[in-house]
Design a protein around this motif. Structure first.
Motif, PDB file in Angstrom:
ATOM      1  N   LEU A 273      50.806  -4.871 -10.293  1.00  0.00           N
ATOM      2  CA  LEU A 273      51.164  -4.767  -8.996  1.00  0.00           C
ATOM      3  C   LEU A 273      50.666  -6.554  -9.260  1.00  0.00           C
ATOM      4  CD1 LEU A 273      47.411  -3.395  -7.703  1.00  0.00           C
ATOM      5  CD2 LEU A 273      50.092  -2.509  -7.771  1.00  0.00           C
ATOM      6  N   ASP A 274      51.429  -6.664  -7.610  1.00  0.00           N
ATOM      7  CA  ASP A 274      52.360  -8.187  -6.959  1.00  0.00           C
ATOM      8  C   ASP A 274      51.071  -8.343  -6.228  1.00  0.00           C
ATOM      9  OD1 ASP A 274      54.788  -9.416  -8.140  1.00  0.00           O
ATOM     10  OD2 ASP A 274      54.871  -7.781  -7.285  1.00  0.00           O
ATOM     11  N   THR A 275      50.501  -7.611  -5.164  1.00  0.00           N
ATOM     12  CA  THR A 275      49.585  -7.437  -4.404  1.00  0.00           C
ATOM     13  C   THR A 275      49.025  -6.409  -3.679  1.00  0.00           C
ATOM     14  OG1 THR A 275      51.134  -8.698  -3.227  1.00  0.00           O
ATOM     15  CG2 THR A 275      49.647  -7.807  -1.953  1.00  0.00           C
ATOM     16  N   LEU A 276      47.422  -6.713  -3.981  1.00  0.00           N
ATOM     17  CA  LEU A 276      46.548  -5.585  -4.140  1.00  0.00           C
ATOM     18  C   LEU A 276      45.692  -6.363  -2.536  1.00  0.00           C
ATOM     19  CD1 LEU A 276      43.858  -3.881  -4.775  1.00  0.00           C
ATOM     20  CD2 LEU A 276      42.705  -5.505  -5.926  1.00  0.00           C
ATOM     21  N   VAL A 277      45.563  -5.011  -1.767  1.00  0.00           N
ATOM     22  CA  VAL A 277      45.214  -4.694  -0.785  1.00  0.00           C
ATOM     23  C   VAL A 277      44.384  -4.256  -0.415  1.00  0.00           C
ATOM     24  CG1 VAL A 277      45.465  -4.844   2.607  1.00  0.00           C
ATOM     25  CG2 VAL A 277      47.457  -5.385   1.000  1.00  0.00           C
ATOM     26  N   MET A 278      42.939  -4.532   0.018  1.00  0.00           N
ATOM     27  CA  MET A 278      41.617  -3.092   0.367  1.00  0.00           C
ATOM     28  C   MET A 278      41.574  -3.405   2.088  1.00  0.00           C
ATOM     29  SD  MET A 278      39.150  -4.945  -2.319  1.00  0.00           S
ATOM     30  CE  MET A 278      39.674  -4.367  -3.900  1.00  0.00           C
ATOM     31  N   ASN A 279      41.792  -2.107   2.898  1.00  0.00           N
ATOM     32  CA  ASN A 279      41.794  -1.637   4.300  1.00  0.00           C
ATOM     33  C   ASN A 279      40.188  -1.572   4.059  1.00  0.00           C
ATOM     34  OD1 ASN A 279      43.875  -2.638   5.259  1.00  0.00           O
ATOM     35  ND2 ASN A 279      45.146  -0.281   4.682  1.00  0.00           N
ATOM     36  N   LEU A 280      39.166  -2.357   5.230  1.00  0.00           N
ATOM     37  CA  LEU A 280      38.136  -2.355   5.012  1.00  0.00           C
ATOM     38  C   LEU A 280      37.162  -1.510   5.922  1.00  0.00           C
ATOM     39  CD1 LEU A 280      37.164  -5.981   4.150  1.00  0.00           C
ATOM     40  CD2 LEU A 280      37.026  -4.127   2.640  1.00  0.00           C
ATOM     41  N   VAL A 281      36.394  -1.335   6.060  1.00  0.00           N
ATOM     42  CA  VAL A 281      35.761  -0.295   6.922  1.00  0.00           C
ATOM     43  C   VAL A 281      36.652   0.456   7.712  1.00  0.00           C
ATOM     44  CG1 VAL A 281      33.854  -0.359   8.617  1.00  0.00           C
ATOM     45  CG2 VAL A 281      33.921  -2.321   7.622  1.00  0.00           C
ATOM     46  N   GLN A 282      37.145   1.478   7.243  1.00  0.00           N
ATOM     47  CA  GLN A 282      37.848   2.687   7.425  1.00  0.00           C
ATOM     48  C   GLN A 282      37.180   3.236   7.792  1.00  0.00           C
ATOM     49  OE1 GLN A 282      42.062   2.660   6.688  1.00  0.00           O
ATOM     50  NE2 GLN A 282      42.726   1.583   6.881  1.00  0.00           N
ATOM     51  N   GLU A 283      37.644   4.533   8.383  1.00  0.00           N
ATOM     52  CA  GLU A 283      36.257   6.030   8.944  1.00  0.00           C
ATOM     53  C   GLU A 283      37.541   6.513   8.298  1.00  0.00           C
ATOM     54  OE1 GLU A 283      36.974   8.198  11.362  1.00  0.00           O
ATOM     55  OE2 GLU A 283      36.029   9.990  10.615  1.00  0.00           O
ATOM     56  N   PRO A 284      37.348   7.481   7.428  1.00  0.00           N
ATOM     57  CA  PRO A 284      37.996   8.542   6.565  1.00  0.00           C
ATOM     58  C   PRO A 284      39.241   9.057   7.185  1.00  0.00           C
ATOM     59  CG  PRO A 284      35.506   9.000   5.680  1.00  0.00           C
ATOM     60  CD  PRO A 284      35.916   7.927   7.139  1.00  0.00           C
ATOM     61  N   THR A 285      38.679   9.251   8.529  1.00  0.00           N
ATOM     62  CA  THR A 285      40.020  10.256   9.092  1.00  0.00           C
ATOM     63  C   THR A 285      40.916   9.445   9.358  1.00  0.00           C
ATOM     64  OG1 THR A 285      38.784  12.022   9.942  1.00  0.00           O
ATOM     65  CG2 THR A 285      40.827  11.573  11.513  1.00  0.00           C
ATOM     66  N   VAL A 286      40.269   8.208   9.843  1.00  0.00           N
ATOM     67  CA  VAL A 286      41.534   6.658  10.143  1.00  0.00           C
ATOM     68  C   VAL A 286      42.254   6.671   8.724  1.00  0.00           C
ATOM     69  CG1 VAL A 286      42.361   4.552  11.066  1.00  0.00           C
ATOM     70  CG2 VAL A 286      40.398   6.020  11.834  1.00  0.00           C
ATOM     71  N   ALA A 287      41.918   6.664   7.180  1.00  0.00           N
ATOM     72  CA  ALA A 287      42.517   6.245   6.281  1.00  0.00           C
ATOM     73  C   ALA A 287      43.111   7.357   6.280  1.00  0.00           C
ATOM     74  CB  ALA A 287      40.704   6.648   5.235  1.00  0.00           C
ATOM     75  N   ALA A 288      42.386   8.432   6.211  1.00  0.00           N
ATOM     76  CA  ALA A 288      43.584   9.630   6.468  1.00  0.00           C
ATOM     77  C   ALA A 288      45.147   9.446   7.091  1.00  0.00           C
ATOM     78  CB  ALA A 288      43.184  10.913   6.085  1.00  0.00           C
ATOM     79  N   GLN A 289      44.959   9.280   8.472  1.00  0.00           N
ATOM     80  CA  GLN A 289      46.112   9.374   8.759  1.00  0.00           C
ATOM     81  C   GLN A 289      46.723   8.287   8.045  1.00  0.00           C
ATOM     82  OE1 GLN A 289      44.440   8.144  12.888  1.00  0.00           O
ATOM     83  NE2 GLN A 289      43.093  10.314  13.358  1.00  0.00           N
ATOM     84  N   ASN A 290      46.088   6.748   8.194  1.00  0.00           N
ATOM     85  CA  ASN A 290      46.901   5.871   7.363  1.00  0.00           C
ATOM     86  C   ASN A 290      48.242   6.238   6.094  1.00  0.00           C
ATOM     87  OD1 ASN A 290      46.248   3.606   9.354  1.00  0.00           O
ATOM     88  ND2 ASN A 290      44.304   3.749   8.082  1.00  0.00           N
ATOM     89  N   PHE A 291      47.099   7.281   5.655  1.00  0.00           N
ATOM     90  CA  PHE A 291      47.340   7.775   3.974  1.00  0.00           C
ATOM     91  C   PHE A 291      48.810   8.527   4.549  1.00  0.00           C
ATOM     92  CE2 PHE A 291      48.040  11.123   1.235  1.00  0.00           C
ATOM     93  CZ  PHE A 291      47.792   9.904  -0.491  1.00  0.00           C
ATOM     94  N   GLU A 292      48.439   9.094   5.141  1.00  0.00           N
ATOM     95  CA  GLU A 292      49.905   9.868   5.488  1.00  0.00           C
ATOM     96  C   GLU A 292      51.290   9.254   6.092  1.00  0.00           C
ATOM     97  OE1 GLU A 292      49.957  13.684   7.807  1.00  0.00           O
ATOM     98  OE2 GLU A 292      47.437  14.301   6.449  1.00  0.00           O
ATOM     99  N   SER A 293      50.964   7.670   6.636  1.00  0.00           N
ATOM    100  CA  SER A 293      51.934   7.155   7.417  1.00  0.00           C
ATOM    101  C   SER A 293      52.327   5.994   6.425  1.00  0.00           C
ATOM    102  CB  SER A 293      51.367   7.083   8.401  1.00  0.00           C
ATOM    103  OG  SER A 293      49.988   5.404   8.357  1.00  0.00           O
ATOM    104  N   GLY A 294      51.787   6.059   5.446  1.00  0.00           N
ATOM    105  CA  GLY A 294      52.222   6.026   4.551  1.00  0.00           C
ATOM    106  C   GLY A 294      51.404   3.804   4.241  1.00  0.00           C
ATOM    107  N   ASN A 295      50.308   3.937   4.407  1.00  0.00           N
ATOM    108  CA  ASN A 295      49.624   2.929   4.834  1.00  0.00           C
ATOM    109  C   ASN A 295      48.885   2.337   3.956  1.00  0.00           C
ATOM    110  OD1 ASN A 295      51.509   1.456   6.736  1.00  0.00           O
ATOM    111  ND2 ASN A 295      50.398   2.140   8.537  1.00  0.00           N
ATOM    112  N   ASN A 296      48.225   3.555   3.543  1.00  0.00           N
ATOM    113  CA  ASN A 296      46.843   3.367   2.605  1.00  0.00           C
ATOM    114  C   ASN A 296      47.431   4.399   1.128  1.00  0.00           C
ATOM    115  OD1 ASN A 296      45.297   2.260   3.665  1.00  0.00           O
ATOM    116  ND2 ASN A 296      44.102   4.196   4.135  1.00  0.00           N
ATOM    117  N   ASP A 297      47.180   3.565  -0.317  1.00  0.00           N
ATOM    118  CA  ASP A 297      47.736   4.551  -1.767  1.00  0.00           C
ATOM    119  C   ASP A 297      46.203   5.253  -1.969  1.00  0.00           C
ATOM    120  OD1 ASP A 297      50.080   3.620  -2.159  1.00  0.00           O
ATOM    121  OD2 ASP A 297      49.176   1.453  -2.363  1.00  0.00           O
TER     122      ASP A 297
END
Length: 542
Positions: A243-267
Motif C-alpha cells: 500500500l501507498d496509503t492507509l485510511v481509517m474511517n473512524l466512528v462510522q455507524e454500520p449502516t453508513v459504513a455499508a453505504q460507503n462500501f457500496e459507493s467505493g469509499n470503504n474497502d
C-alpha cells in the motif's frame, strides 16, 4: 436507517459490490478501513482498546510481529535465544530506524517497559505475573499501588536491560511458554526516550507527536473522523508493504459504513446484525471469530448478589444460543465457559473449550426455582438490580436489551437499565463499584487461558465485581509457576470450574464479526488475539 439504506441500494443497483474499494489510482494503492470505534491514542503505556492497537501496530513494530499468515515471526528482533532454564531471554535487534532518522535501540524497549510501570499504565500488569513475569515487576507495581513514586534506582530493578544498542536481555521469574507471542502485544512496543520526553503529556496524541518504526507513518488524524497513513519508505521490511496509503474511517455507524462500501469509499466495513440478512449471500460478505467474550460482571459488594442461587437464576434465564443465532446473526456463538473456543490449544493438541466442561445452559423453570430459593434465603419478596451497559460499544446495547427481557421472565426480580458510555461504564461506574450487574467484554491479550482466568484473581485491577475465592487464588498461583505443561493445563481447567460453578461472572456469548470486504483486497491479517488487524501485507488488485 433501514429506509435510507434501501433508497441508497436502489440507486446503486447496477453497481457490483465486487467493483467496490479505494483501489489503485494516480497516487498509488489506497486501502480504506472503517470502524465503529475511535482511536484513543497511540501511547502503548495508555491505550487499551482494539482500534488504538490497530493504529499503533500500523506505525510501530515490537520485538516480534506477525507474518502474512498471522503466525508469530521476528520484527525488530532478528534473533531470540532462551536459556536452558527458560528464565533469560536475549534478543538481537536488526538495523531499524525511527521516522526521525534515529536508530531503534535496546534502550527503547527498556525505557518503554519501565515507563508503563512508572506511570501505572493500563497494561502494566502484563509486565508481571499477569503476563511476562519479568523480574521485579510485581514488586514495583506493589509500590505504585501503595502510592509510592518510583525512582530511577527502583526502575533499574526491573529485569530488562540493554546489554548494548542491539542486545536486549530480559530476566523472568518463571518460564513463560508464550513469551514470543506476548512480544507482539502493544504494551511491549519500544518508545524513543528522547522524543517521548520532549513531547511530554502530548506524546502519541497527534501525528506530530508519534514516531514510526513500522510499515506506515501517520500523516493526519481527526479524532472521531479519519486517520491517514503513508507507507514508511525507511521501514526495515518495506518490500513487504504494497500500500501507498492507509485510511481509517473512524466512528462510522454500520449502516453508513455499508453505504460507503457500496459507493467505493470503504474497502472494509463491519456491519451490524440487522444488515446481515441483506448481505449474507454477497461475495463481499465475510464473518469470523473476533475473540471477545461478552459477559455479565456481578458486583459481590451487593449483599443480594452474594446469594449463589440468585446468580444461578440469572445465568439459567439467558437463552444464549437464541441470542447469538437469531439476534446477532454475525458469527457469534453462545459461551459455554469463561475461556472462549479457538483461543488456546493444550499440550495434547486440544482446544481448551473442548477439554473443559460446559457451564452454561438455558432452563427457565430451573431459573425460577433458583430465584424462588434465593428470595427465601434472602427473606425478601423481590430483588431489584441495576444493569449497566454502554450504548457506544455495539452490540452491548443489544445484549443489554436481550438480558433485560430474559431477566424480566423471573418473578420477583426487577431490572433497572443504566445506559452510559464505555468510558464511564468502565472507568467511573465499574471502577467505583457503582453497579449491580455490568454488561462487559474482554478481548484476549495472548492465546493462553490465563488471559481470562487472571481477571478473577483477588485484587486484579479488572475484577471490578470483587469476587474472591481462596482456592481459586491458590490454584492460579500454582499455574503461574508450574513448568509441567500437562499439570498446568489441568490446573487451569480446574480453576475455571471453581469460578464458573460459583457464577463469579456470567458468560453470555463469544463475539463474531460480519463485514463487507472488497474482493480485490488480499493480505489483511485478522486475529482474535492481541492486535485485531495487521495492514502490513494488504494488497489491492489493479
Amino acid at each position: 436507517m433501514k429506509k435510507l439504506l434501501s433508497i441508497l441500494t436502489a440507486l446503486v443497483m447496477a453497481v457490483s459490490l465486487a467493483a467496490c474499494g479505494s483501489g489503485s489510482g494516480s497516487d498509488g494503492k489506497t486501502y480504506t478501513f472503517a470502524s465503529e470505534l475511535d482511536i484513543k491514542n497511540l501511547d502503548s503505556c495508555d491505550a487499551d482498546d482494539g482500534m488504538s492497537f490497530n493504529a499503533m501496530h500500523a506505525v510501530i513494530d515490537g520485538l516480534m510481529g506477525l507474518d502474512e499468515n498471522g503466525e508469530i515471526t521476528y520484527a525488530i528482533a532478528e534473533d531470540h535465544q532462551v536459556s536452558d532454564d527458560g528464565l533469560t531471554h536475549t534478543f538481537k535487534l536488526r538495523d531499524a530506524k525511527w521516522s526521525n532518522g534515529t536508530e531503534v535501540t535496546a534502550n527503547d524497549f527498556v525505557y518503554a517497559w519501565q515507563r508503563i510501570i512508572k506511570n501505572v499504565g493500563n497494561y502494566a500488569y502484563m509486565m508481571g505475573t499477569g503476563g511476562a513475569s519479568i523480574v521485579g515487576a510485581d514488586e514495583l507495581m506493589a509500590k505504585t499501588e501503595n502510592g509510592e513514586e518510583l525512582t530511577d534506582e527502583d526502575l533499574d530493578t526491573l529485569g530488562v536491560k540493554a546489554v548494548d544498542d542491539k542486545t536486549l536481555e530480559v530476566q523472568l521469574t518463571t518460564p513463560v511458554a508464550y513469551f514470543e507471542e506476548l512480544m507482539t502485544f502493544p504494551c511491549y512496543y519500544p518508545i524513543n526516550e528522547e522524543f517521548c520526553e520532549e513531547q511530554g503529556s502530548n506524546y502519541a496524541k497527534s501525528p506530530d507527536a508519534i514516531l514510526s518504526n513500522g510499515a506506515f507513518v501517520m500523516e493526519t488524524w481527526e479524532p472521531g473522523s479519519t486517520a491517514t497513513f503513508s507507507k514508511n519508505e525507511d521501514y526495515w521490511n518495506a518490500d513487504a508493504v504494497n500500500l501507498d496509503t492507509l485510511v481509517m474511517n473512524l466512528v462510522q455507524e454500520p449502516t453508513v459504513a455499508a453505504q460507503n462500501f457500496e459507493s467505493g469509499n470503504n474497502d472494509f466495513a463491519p456491519i451490524s446484525s440487522d444488515l446481515v440478512d441483506q448481505y449474507k449471500d454477497d461475495e463481499s460478505f465475510t464473518s469470523f471469530n473476533e475473540g471477545y467474550l461478552f459477559y455479565v460482571q456481578v458486583n459481590f459488594n451487593n449483599t443480594d448478589l452474594q446469594n449463589q442461587n440468585l446468580r444461578k437464576a440469572l445465568s439459567l434465564a439467558i437463552n444464549r444460543e437464541d441470542f447469538a443465532t437469531n439476534v446477532l446473526k454475525d458469527g457469534s456463538k453462545e459461551a459455554n465457559g469463561f475461556i472462549p473456543s479457538q483461543l488456546s490449544i493444550g499440550p495434547e493438541g486440544q482446544d481448551f473449550r473442548d477439554d473443559a466442561a460446559d457451564y452454561t445452559e438455558y432452563n427457565l423453570d430451573e431459573a425460577q426455582a433458583a430465584m424462588d430459593q434465593a428470595l427465601a434465603e434472602l427473606g425478601k419478596d423481590s430483588v431489584s438490580l441495576r444493569l449497566l451497559y454502554g450504548t457506544d460499544e455495539s452490540p452491548m446495547d443489544t445484549m443489554a436489551t436481550y438480558l433485560q427481557n430474559a431477566f424480566s421472565q423471573l418473578e420477583g426480580l426487577n431490572i433497572e437499565m443504566v445506559a452510559t458510555t464505555k468510558q464511564d461504564r468502565i472507568y467511573t461506574k465499574q471502577a467505583n463499584r457503582d453497579f449491580d450487574l455490568a454488561c462487559t467484554r474482554w478481548g484476549p491479550d495472548y492465546s493462553d487461558p490465563t488471559t481470562y482466568l487472571n481477571l478473577m484473581i483477588t485484587g486484579n485491577t479488572n475484577n471490578y465485581g470483587d469476587w474472591t475465592n481462596a482456592d481459586y487464588d491458590a490454584l492460579m498461583n500454582q499455574v503461574a509457576t508450574e513448568a509441567d505443561l500437562d499439570a498446568r493445563w489441568q490446573m487451569m481447567i480446574e480453576a475455571e470450574g471453581i469460578a464458573m460453578s460459583d457464577y463469579a461472572n456470567i458468560p453470555v456469548f463469544e463475539k463474531g464479526t460480519s463485514a463487507l470486504q472488497n474482493p480485490a483486497v488480499t493480505g489483511l491479517v485478522q486475529r482474535p488475539v492481541g492486535v485485531p488487524y495487521t495492514f502490513t501485507y494488504v494488497d489491492i488488485e489493479a
